[in-house]
Design a protein around this motif. Sequence first.
Motif, short mmCIF file in Angstrom:
data_model
loop_
_atom_site.label_atom_id
_atom_site.label_comp_id
_atom_site.label_asym_id
_atom_site.label_seq_id
_atom_site.Cartn_x
_atom_site.Cartn_y
_atom_site.Cartn_z
N ARG A 140 0.83 -1.22 0.00
CA ARG A 140 0.00 0.00 0.00
C ARG A 140 0.86 1.26 0.00
O ARG A 140 0.58 2.21 -0.74
CB ARG A 140 -0.93 0.01 1.21
N ALA A 141 1.90 1.29 0.84
CA ALA A 141 2.76 2.47 0.92
C ALA A 141 3.49 2.71 -0.39
O ALA A 141 3.56 3.85 -0.87
CB ALA A 141 3.75 2.32 2.07
N LEU A 142 4.02 1.67 -0.99
CA LEU A 142 4.77 1.84 -2.22
C LEU A 142 3.85 2.19 -3.39
O LEU A 142 4.20 3.01 -4.24
CB LEU A 142 5.60 0.60 -2.52
N GLY A 147 6.19 5.07 -6.51
CA GLY A 147 7.62 4.85 -6.68
C GLY A 147 8.51 5.84 -5.97
O GLY A 147 9.69 5.57 -5.76
N ALA A 148 7.98 6.99 -5.56
CA ALA A 148 8.82 8.01 -4.90
C ALA A 148 9.33 7.55 -3.54
O ALA A 148 10.35 8.04 -3.07
CB ALA A 148 8.02 9.30 -4.75
N PHE A 149 8.64 6.61 -2.91
CA PHE A 149 8.97 6.15 -1.56
C PHE A 149 9.79 4.86 -1.58
O PHE A 149 10.39 4.48 -0.57
CB PHE A 149 7.64 5.95 -0.82
N ALA A 155 14.61 2.39 5.21
CA ALA A 155 15.05 3.38 6.20
C ALA A 155 13.86 3.84 7.06
O ALA A 155 13.99 3.97 8.28
CB ALA A 155 15.69 4.59 5.51
N TRP A 156 12.73 4.06 6.42
CA TRP A 156 11.54 4.49 7.17
C TRP A 156 11.06 3.40 8.12
O TRP A 156 10.75 3.67 9.28
CB TRP A 156 10.42 4.88 6.21
N GLU A 157 11.03 2.19 7.66
CA GLU A 157 10.58 1.08 8.51
C GLU A 157 11.54 0.89 9.68
O GLU A 157 11.12 0.63 10.81
CB GLU A 157 10.46 -0.20 7.68
#
Length: 183
Positions: A140-142, A147-149, A155-157
């Motif tokens: 969902r996040a990706l 694609g920007a994330f 790193a975020w996780e």
Amino acid sequence: MSLRPGVEAVRRATAGARHPLVLVDGPSGAGKTTFAAALVRAWPGRPPRVVRVDEAIPGWRGLHRGALELGRSLVAPHARGAAGVVHRWDWLEDRPGVDLRIRPDAALIIEGCGAFAAGGERSGAVRVWLAAPYPTRRRRALDRDLGAFDAHWDAWEADWCRHLGRTGHRAAQRAHVTVRLAP
């Protein structure tokens, strides 16, 4: 994901509050933004102001620090009925952005990873935890950020896990309302 029971529980919990504060927390991709939007649509009267925690997080490794600063600069003044400030981060330039001043003339929803930390021990705050399985959250996040994330997911996780470690992994147990996203 059925949001209605959670939205209704929050509405009941905030009824009659002078300066309502709703904290919507959980890991990336769990549905926090979707829940906050549903809550705003269902809010009676003047809609609440929504502040995203990631507006105040200084970079990919600043989640905990940014959430605590948001508590000092925005949540604490809001509780007193005073204007607060969001010290925003310019993600494109990777530097501090333009501060945002928020008056306490409406309910406040703080949404995002670390929202419970931003709310600190504020009495009367309604804490909502969103949860989903890791593969669902990641997808969902990706997908959400087109694609920007992608290059920043790990790193975020990792920063999220460090934040949870600092809070004793008890954030979900502090929730008044829990919403689970099915895979």
